[in-house]
Motif scaffolding. Structure first.
Motif, PDB file in Angstrom:
ATOM      1  N   ASP A  80       0.813  -1.221   0.000  1.00  0.00           N
ATOM      2  CA  ASP A  80       0.000   0.000   0.000  1.00  0.00           C
ATOM      3  C   ASP A  80       0.841   1.263   0.000  1.00  0.00           C
ATOM      4  O   ASP A  80       0.342   2.351  -0.276  1.00  0.00           O
ATOM      5  N   LEU A  81       2.152   1.147   0.289  1.00  0.00           N
ATOM      6  CA  LEU A  81       3.063   2.298   0.234  1.00  0.00           C
ATOM      7  C   LEU A  81       4.392   1.821  -0.323  1.00  0.00           C
ATOM      8  O   LEU A  81       5.087   1.014   0.317  1.00  0.00           O
ATOM      9  N   VAL A  82       4.746   2.305  -1.529  1.00  0.00           N
ATOM     10  CA  VAL A  82       5.960   1.839  -2.207  1.00  0.00           C
ATOM     11  C   VAL A  82       6.785   3.024  -2.683  1.00  0.00           C
ATOM     12  O   VAL A  82       6.270   4.140  -2.879  1.00  0.00           O
ATOM     13  N   TRP A  83       8.082   2.778  -2.901  1.00  0.00           N
ATOM     14  CA  TRP A  83       9.019   3.819  -3.327  1.00  0.00           C
ATOM     15  C   TRP A  83       9.216   3.710  -4.826  1.00  0.00           C
ATOM     16  O   TRP A  83       9.610   2.665  -5.335  1.00  0.00           O
ATOM     17  N   ARG A  84       8.903   4.804  -5.553  1.00  0.00           N
ATOM     18  CA  ARG A  84       9.038   4.821  -7.005  1.00  0.00           C
ATOM     19  C   ARG A  84       9.653   6.140  -7.459  1.00  0.00           C
ATOM     20  O   ARG A  84       9.154   7.223  -7.125  1.00  0.00           O
ATOM     21  N   ARG A 123       7.230   2.106  17.681  1.00  0.00           N
ATOM     22  CA  ARG A 123       6.748   1.378  18.860  1.00  0.00           C
ATOM     23  C   ARG A 123       7.893   0.791  19.676  1.00  0.00           C
ATOM     24  O   ARG A 123       7.728   0.513  20.864  1.00  0.00           O
ATOM     25  N   GLY A 124       9.033   0.536  19.076  1.00  0.00           N
ATOM     26  CA  GLY A 124      10.127  -0.160  19.749  1.00  0.00           C
ATOM     27  C   GLY A 124      10.958   0.765  20.612  1.00  0.00           C
ATOM     28  O   GLY A 124      11.288   1.883  20.205  1.00  0.00           O
ATOM     29  N   MET A 125      11.348   0.301  21.807  1.00  0.00           N
ATOM     30  CA  MET A 125      12.175   1.096  22.711  1.00  0.00           C
ATOM     31  C   MET A 125      13.668   0.852  22.502  1.00  0.00           C
ATOM     32  O   MET A 125      14.489   1.716  22.805  1.00  0.00           O
ATOM     33  N   MET A 126      14.027  -0.320  21.978  1.00  0.00           N
ATOM     34  CA  MET A 126      15.436  -0.650  21.814  1.00  0.00           C
ATOM     35  C   MET A 126      15.849  -0.732  20.355  1.00  0.00           C
ATOM     36  O   MET A 126      16.984  -0.355  20.016  1.00  0.00           O
ATOM     37  N   GLY A 127      14.953  -1.241  19.495  1.00  0.00           N
ATOM     38  CA  GLY A 127      15.343  -1.379  18.099  1.00  0.00           C
ATOM     39  C   GLY A 127      14.182  -1.777  17.215  1.00  0.00           C
ATOM     40  O   GLY A 127      13.114  -2.179  17.685  1.00  0.00           O
ATOM     41  N   THR A 128      14.400  -1.652  15.907  1.00  0.00           N
ATOM     42  CA  THR A 128      13.393  -1.978  14.899  1.00  0.00           C
ATOM     43  C   THR A 128      14.036  -2.783  13.783  1.00  0.00           C
ATOM     44  O   THR A 128      15.164  -2.494  13.371  1.00  0.00           O
ATOM     45  N   VAL A 129      13.307  -3.793  13.295  1.00  0.00           N
ATOM     46  CA  VAL A 129      13.729  -4.568  12.136  1.00  0.00           C
ATOM     47  C   VAL A 129      12.742  -4.303  11.008  1.00  0.00           C
ATOM     48  O   VAL A 129      11.530  -4.416  11.196  1.00  0.00           O
ATOM     49  N   LEU A 130      13.258  -3.919   9.837  1.00  0.00           N
ATOM     50  CA  LEU A 130      12.444  -3.516   8.688  1.00  0.00           C
ATOM     51  C   LEU A 130      12.401  -4.593   7.611  1.00  0.00           C
ATOM     52  O   LEU A 130      13.369  -5.326   7.406  1.00  0.00           O
ATOM     53  N   TYR A 131      11.279  -4.632   6.882  1.00  0.00           N
ATOM     54  CA  TYR A 131      11.181  -5.460   5.683  1.00  0.00           C
ATOM     55  C   TYR A 131      10.040  -4.921   4.836  1.00  0.00           C
ATOM     56  O   TYR A 131       9.017  -4.473   5.357  1.00  0.00           O
ATOM     57  N   ASP A 183      14.914  -2.108  -1.839  1.00  0.00           N
ATOM     58  CA  ASP A 183      16.178  -1.530  -2.316  1.00  0.00           C
ATOM     59  C   ASP A 183      16.452  -0.198  -1.628  1.00  0.00           C
ATOM     60  O   ASP A 183      17.606   0.109  -1.283  1.00  0.00           O
ATOM     61  N   LEU A 184      15.394   0.615  -1.441  1.00  0.00           N
ATOM     62  CA  LEU A 184      15.569   1.875  -0.706  1.00  0.00           C
ATOM     63  C   LEU A 184      16.082   1.603   0.696  1.00  0.00           C
ATOM     64  O   LEU A 184      17.043   2.247   1.149  1.00  0.00           O
TER      65      LEU A 184
END
Length: 457
Positions: free
Chosen positions: A392-396, A435-443, A451-452
């Motif tokens: 629903d949200l992409v980089w172009r 939401r994370g206090m220590m870290g975030t993992v993205l995908y 790629d961004l």
């Protein structure tokens, strides 16, 4: 059931709070009801209820002080203390000089807005000022009710919703604490509101009217649904229209993401909520950890490792998959990415197997394994945060492109224009990313967006 079908129930003992009637004892049921219910109209009782004050009793205030203020020893820092003191001064002036003032507190995720709100609720309760806490978020309110009212259930009555004040008298309360005020809606009416109560009056005016000191705590970048109009400008304009003075306190501190204002700024630039565009994340610049996963299974595995190390963790995603009712054997695996299948969190207020009800997804250890959406995650925090960007949200071509046709959030799709959807969907991911206090993992499920992320993390 007929009497013969229900024979096994007949052995149950009837008492003052229970009776058994079957299909063959309808006459007895009618006589029982006639002995318990008034033969006169209930209109007078209903009118009395609707006209009754919303202010809590002094006994309830004592309970709240014991459960909130004395039980939770909050430490207010810097601008948090400034905001707290501003409200307490306004309350004192309102009593002494018969004045009215709106206090607006703004701050990003984890800046302490809810700590201020609960500190005020506890202290004002101790001083016997009529005060209630209100939000527009169901999961957040239900969790606060559970925590604050665990030992004294009556304290739960102090936690209300924004749409509970339509019929209240002017200045019925000394203070109404509006937490998550970015979720204020245009009006309090919904599809269940009776026709005679549909006044069309702005909800923000109802909240200002009900208390001598209305307090609004908000983050303008967390409005995620059409019709959520809680902004500083809207509140200040409503106060001015009602002839009420307003004052604003900005919380500059960042207390959730490892104390990292740098991460909050990185997220806002990533999503185009601040000028300058996306920038690479410099881990040396802050104690916060940011990582990229190359698959949803890797994202889940990284989070599971954090749980094994003694931390809390949750997975969230954009609302890009249908959200099914539970099947007879448990939750449906709606979130499907390749050969990785996981369920959304529970939709309702009842546990499904080991999976907790929606309002406890963020706080119950069994919440891991389900994917949370923005409506479940908003208002909560956990140590480690996994965020799946959907289609629903992409980089172009150097910019974000929003795609309503890839969203499964029917309320937003139906109620938002393309421009509004583009704003709201970026707010959704802003909420999920912080939401994370220590870290975030993205995908991201989209290769160009992934790629961004690779270029930045």
């Amino acid at each position: 059931m007929t009497a013969s079908d229900g024979e096994w129930l007949e052995d149950r003992v009837s008492d003052d709070s229970g009776r058994l009637f079957t299909a063959t004892s309808r006459d007895a049921f009618q006589k029982f009801l006639a002995s318990r219910l008034s033969g006169s109209s209930g209109a007078f009782a209903a009118d009395t209820l609707l006209r009754s004050p919303v202010s809590p009793s002094k006994k309830l205030m004592d309970l709240a002080a014991g459960e909130v203020r004395d039980r939770e020893q909050f430490v207010l820092l810097d601008q948090q203390q400034t905001a707290y003191s501003q409200v307490m001064r306004a309350v004192q002036r309102a009593r002494e000089a018969n004045t009215k003032q709106v206090v607006i507190v703004t701050g990003g995720p984890g800046s302490g807005k809810s700590v201020i709100a609960l500190s005020l609720l506890g202290e004002l309760s101790r001083l016997h000022y009529p005060v209630v806490h209100a939000t527009g978020a169901r999961a957040f309110t239900l969790t606060l009710r559970k925590i604050a009212g665990a030992r004294a259930p009556r304290v739960q009555a102090l936690f209300k919703y924004f749409n509970n004040f339509g019929g209240a008298r002017k200045n019925d309360l000394d203070v109404v604490i509006c937490d998550e005020a970015h979720r204020i809606r245009e009006t309090s009416a919904d599809r269940f509101t009776r026709a005679e109560l549909r006044t069309g009056r702005p909800q923000v005016e109802e909240l200002i009217d009900v208390a001598r000191v209305p307090v609004f705590l908000l983050d303008e970048h967390q409005a995620v649904r059409p019709g959520e109009i809680g902004t500083v400008h809207a509140i200040e304009a409503a106060a001015a229209d009602l002839g009420v003075d307003s004052v604003r306190v900005d919380l500059d501190g960042q207390f959730r993401a490892g104390g990292s204002a740098a991460y909050d700024n990185w997220v806002k630039r990533l999503l185009g909520l601040e000028e300058g565009g996306p920038v690479p994340w410099d881990e040396q610049d802050a104690p916060y950890r940011l990582a990229l996963a190359e698959s949803p299974s890797e994202l889940e595995q990284r989070l599971r490792q954090q749980i094994e190390a003694g931390h809390g963790a949750r997975m969230t995603a954009g609302f890009c998959w249908q959200w099914s009712e539970p099947a007879s054997d448990g939750l449906v695996l709606d979130v499907q990415i390749g050969d990785w299948h996981r369920p959304w969190n529970v939709r309702g207020e009842k546990r499904v197997g080991d999976a907790p009800p929606s309002q406890h997804w963020a706080t119950d250890p069994h919440g891991f394994g389900q994917v949370g959406c923005v409506y479940t995650a908003q208002g909560f925090e956990y140590d480690w945060n996994g965020v799946i960007f959907g289609d629903d949200l992409v980089w172009r071509d150097g910019k974000w492109v929003s795609r309503p046709d890839r969203s499964a959030d029917k309320q937003v799709i139906r109620g938002a224009s393309p421009e509004e959807f583009h704003r709201l969907i970026r707010h959704v991911y802003k909420v999920l990313l912080t939401r994370g206090m220590m870290g975030t993992v993205l995908y991201s499920t989209d290769s160009e967006t992934q790629d961004l992320f690779r270029s930045l993390v």
